[in-house]
Design a protein around this motif. Structure first.
Motif, PDB file in Angstrom:
ATOM      1  N   THR A  55      44.324  41.795  32.977  1.00  0.00           N
ATOM      2  CA  THR A  55      43.064  42.039  33.673  1.00  0.00           C
ATOM      3  C   THR A  55      42.578  40.753  34.347  1.00  0.00           C
ATOM      4  N   ILE A  56      42.339  40.873  35.652  1.00  0.00           N
ATOM      5  CA  ILE A  56      41.951  39.722  36.478  1.00  0.00           C
ATOM      6  C   ILE A  56      40.552  39.952  37.039  1.00  0.00           C
ATOM      7  N   ASN A  57      39.688  38.965  36.865  1.00  0.00           N
ATOM      8  CA  ASN A  57      38.327  39.015  37.418  1.00  0.00           C
ATOM      9  C   ASN A  57      38.309  38.208  38.715  1.00  0.00           C
ATOM     10  N   LEU A  58      38.057  38.896  39.833  1.00  0.00           N
ATOM     11  CA  LEU A  58      38.024  38.232  41.145  1.00  0.00           C
ATOM     12  C   LEU A  58      36.591  37.880  41.494  1.00  0.00           C
ATOM     13  N   MET A  59      36.346  36.592  41.759  1.00  0.00           N
ATOM     14  CA  MET A  59      34.980  36.172  42.081  1.00  0.00           C
ATOM     15  C   MET A  59      34.985  35.324  43.351  1.00  0.00           C
ATOM     16  N   SER A  60      33.908  35.453  44.112  1.00  0.00           N
ATOM     17  CA  SER A  60      33.735  34.647  45.332  1.00  0.00           C
ATOM     18  C   SER A  60      32.383  34.992  45.926  1.00  0.00           C
ATOM     19  N   SER A  61      32.038  34.329  47.023  1.00  0.00           N
ATOM     20  CA  SER A  61      30.843  34.724  47.752  1.00  0.00           C
ATOM     21  C   SER A  61      31.141  36.015  48.520  1.00  0.00           C
ATOM     22  N   PRO A  62      30.096  36.710  49.006  1.00  0.00           N
ATOM     23  CA  PRO A  62      30.358  37.948  49.754  1.00  0.00           C
ATOM     24  C   PRO A  62      31.132  37.627  51.037  1.00  0.00           C
ATOM     25  N   GLY A  63      32.093  38.480  51.370  1.00  0.00           N
ATOM     26  CA  GLY A  63      32.774  38.341  52.650  1.00  0.00           C
ATOM     27  C   GLY A  63      33.890  37.321  52.696  1.00  0.00           C
ATOM     28  N   SER A  64      34.347  36.867  51.521  1.00  0.00           N
ATOM     29  CA  SER A  64      35.424  35.873  51.547  1.00  0.00           C
ATOM     30  C   SER A  64      36.806  36.531  51.460  1.00  0.00           C
ATOM     31  N   GLY A  65      36.828  37.860  51.361  1.00  0.00           N
ATOM     32  CA  GLY A  65      38.103  38.549  51.461  1.00  0.00           C
ATOM     33  C   GLY A  65      38.693  39.047  50.156  1.00  0.00           C
ATOM     34  N   LYS A  66      37.853  39.373  49.183  1.00  0.00           N
ATOM     35  CA  LYS A  66      38.375  39.879  47.901  1.00  0.00           C
ATOM     36  C   LYS A  66      39.054  41.234  48.095  1.00  0.00           C
ATOM     37  N   THR A  67      38.378  42.144  48.805  1.00  0.00           N
ATOM     38  CA  THR A  67      38.948  43.485  48.974  1.00  0.00           C
ATOM     39  C   THR A  67      40.203  43.425  49.847  1.00  0.00           C
ATOM     40  N   ALA A  68      40.173  42.599  50.884  1.00  0.00           N
ATOM     41  CA  ALA A  68      41.364  42.448  51.740  1.00  0.00           C
ATOM     42  C   ALA A  68      42.538  41.896  50.933  1.00  0.00           C
ATOM     43  N   LEU A  69      42.259  40.971  50.027  1.00  0.00           N
ATOM     44  CA  LEU A  69      43.324  40.431  49.173  1.00  0.00           C
ATOM     45  C   LEU A  69      43.919  41.541  48.302  1.00  0.00           C
ATOM     46  N   LEU A  70      43.027  42.392  47.756  1.00  0.00           N
ATOM     47  CA  LEU A  70      43.510  43.486  46.912  1.00  0.00           C
ATOM     48  C   LEU A  70      44.350  44.459  47.732  1.00  0.00           C
ATOM     49  N   GLU A  71      43.913  44.777  48.956  1.00  0.00           N
ATOM     50  CA  GLU A  71      44.690  45.695  49.801  1.00  0.00           C
ATOM     51  C   GLU A  71      46.092  45.133  50.045  1.00  0.00           C
ATOM     52  N   ALA A  72      46.161  43.842  50.400  1.00  0.00           N
ATOM     53  CA  ALA A  72      47.462  43.229  50.675  1.00  0.00           C
ATOM     54  C   ALA A  72      48.317  43.169  49.415  1.00  0.00           C
ATOM     55  N   THR A  73      47.674  42.930  48.273  1.00  0.00           N
ATOM     56  CA  THR A  73      48.401  42.834  47.000  1.00  0.00           C
ATOM     57  C   THR A  73      48.970  44.198  46.603  1.00  0.00           C
ATOM     58  N   ILE A  74      48.159  45.242  46.797  1.00  0.00           N
ATOM     59  CA  ILE A  74      48.617  46.599  46.480  1.00  0.00           C
ATOM     60  C   ILE A  74      49.820  46.953  47.348  1.00  0.00           C
ATOM     61  N   ASP A  75      49.735  46.641  48.660  1.00  0.00           N
ATOM     62  CA  ASP A  75      50.857  46.917  49.559  1.00  0.00           C
ATOM     63  C   ASP A  75      52.127  46.198  49.105  1.00  0.00           C
ATOM     64  N   ALA A  76      51.967  44.937  48.703  1.00  0.00           N
ATOM     65  CA  ALA A  76      53.133  44.125  48.362  1.00  0.00           C
ATOM     66  C   ALA A  76      53.760  44.530  47.024  1.00  0.00           C
TER      67      ALA A  76
END
Lengths: 267, 121
Positions: A55-76
């Motif tokens: 289980t990984i907790n992803l943290m950042s400011s809004p708009g830094s690309g957390k969801t985009a990272l997840l989309e790319a990770t799921i694809d890969a």
């Protein structure tokens, strides 16, 4: 840290813990103000370990690309691992919809006005998930560089994103957050040539000033650039997590490292 | 961070202690807060009367001890003072340090007032 073995007594507060008051032996309380959250987080971690889940907790400011990272990770990793995502936002199902569009189970927690996820919210969300059918669970925390850092959710690792449009002094400005990172990702790195004020070296130097030795990686999720080191990090973390579970052990993020060390010393 | 909700969870803990020990009310409540805890002591003080109103701790006083920020160097062994955004060793400049003190947010002690007098717990 727990309240049973004394690992919450550090060199900094030991004197206070045993100081007699008014000639009577004082039993100090020494309980974390987040004790209720931390107890729930331990329970959550037991859920994850039982299912051999990372289980990984992803943290950042809004708009830094957390969801985009997840989309790319799921694809890969689509053909390699079964992934699930818990999304935290104040409002909307937008992020969960984006993840579900990738064919992956996602549950959206809408916090209302709360600016972070806590262990109780995550526990409720767990009941929406077929945990036994997952290999990696991502928790995308509310975009915020302050509060999420203080709440243990039961995750094994914290990953913090810093997009190159934000400023390379963020680790110095938000030390509580960046100290908690087990991995720092400099996201949107494809924009670096357009920006003259973000230096990856300075960002890393600011992180090192927090006595953090964790890896720093650059990637651009939407362009699928630089993903390989991140994917390899995930693969090895999952392998370590499974090996730990097989040995009957677990791990907490770096945030609680001091307490864990004192645990070791007490044995 | 979340000083009001932290205060409420603090009052829950204090109230539980008071009930367990049969206390009528609470005197001093002492916390230890470090600069890397994410808790702002001034906001905590401000929120405390709101959280304690109507509880056994209504008349209590919140005392916040500030924990120093100290690191121990893994390279040279020195224990030195540090800054929140600069946790390197002040002696040798090394970045392999362990936090010795500074991330605490602890309820240290509670003064319970019973019919016979006050007891520290």
């Amino acid at each position: 840290m727990c309240d049973t073995c004394g690992c919450n007594i550090t060199p900094g507060n030991r004197e206070f813990a045993y100081k007699p008051v008014n000639g009577t032996t004082a039993v100090a309380v020494l309980k974390s103000l987040l004790a209720r959250n931390d107890d729930q987080a331990i329970h959550n971690r037991q859920h994850f370990d039982r299912q051999r889940l990372l289980t990984i907790n992803l943290m950042s400011s809004p708009g830094s690309g957390k969801t985009a990272l997840l989309e790319a990770t799921i694809d890969a990793l689509r053909n390699e691992y079964r992934i699930g995502v818990i999304e935290g936002d104040l409002e909307t199902e937008n992020d969960a919809k984006r993840i579900r569009a990738k064919g992956v189970p996602a549950h959206q927690i809408t916090t209302g006005s709360a600016c972070h996820l806590d262990a109780h919210m995550v526990h409720e969300a767990l009941h929406q998930f077929p945990l036994a059918e997952l290999d990696i669970l991502f928790i995308e925390n509310v975009g915020n560089l302050v509060c999420p850092a203080s709440f243990d959710l039961g995750q094994h690792r914290n990953v913090v994103l810093l997009s190159v449009t934000e400023g390379d002094d963020k680790p110095a400005k938000y030390p509580v957050m960046f100290r908690a990172a087990d991995l720092l990702l400099l996201s949107k790195s494809d924009l670096l040539p357009l920006l003259d004020d973000f230096s990856p070296a300075r960002a890393e130097a600011n992180l090192r000033n927090l006595a953090s030795t964790v890896p720093v990686m650059q990637l651009a999720a939407r362009k699928a650039l630089g993903l390989q080191p991140w994917l390899d990090w995930l693969r090895s973390e999952l392998a370590w997590q499974r090996a730990r579970v097989d040995r009957g052990e677990t791990v907490q993020p770096r945030l609680q490292a001091d307490g864990a060390q004192l645990h070791e010393a007490a044995r | 961070m979340h000083e009001l909700s932290l205060c409420q969870s603090l009052i829950d803990q204090v109230q539980q202690l008071a009930l367990t020990h049969g206390a009528q009310s609470v005197g001093l409540v002492t916390l230890k807060i470090g600069p890397l805890s994410g808790v702002e002591p001034a906001l905590m003080q401000h929120a405390y009367p709101f959280a304690s109103a109507g509880t056994l701790a209504a008349e209590s006083t919140l005392v916040i001890e500030l924990a120093p920020l100290q690191v121990r160097c893994e390279s040279c062994g020195a224990e030195t003072e540090a800054e929140p955004s600069r946790l390197v060793c002040a002696a040798c400049g090394g970045c392999h340090t362990q936090l010795v003190s500074g991330d605490e947010m602890l309820l240290m002690s509670v003064e319970l007032i019973t019919a016979e007098g006050s007891n520290h717990v």
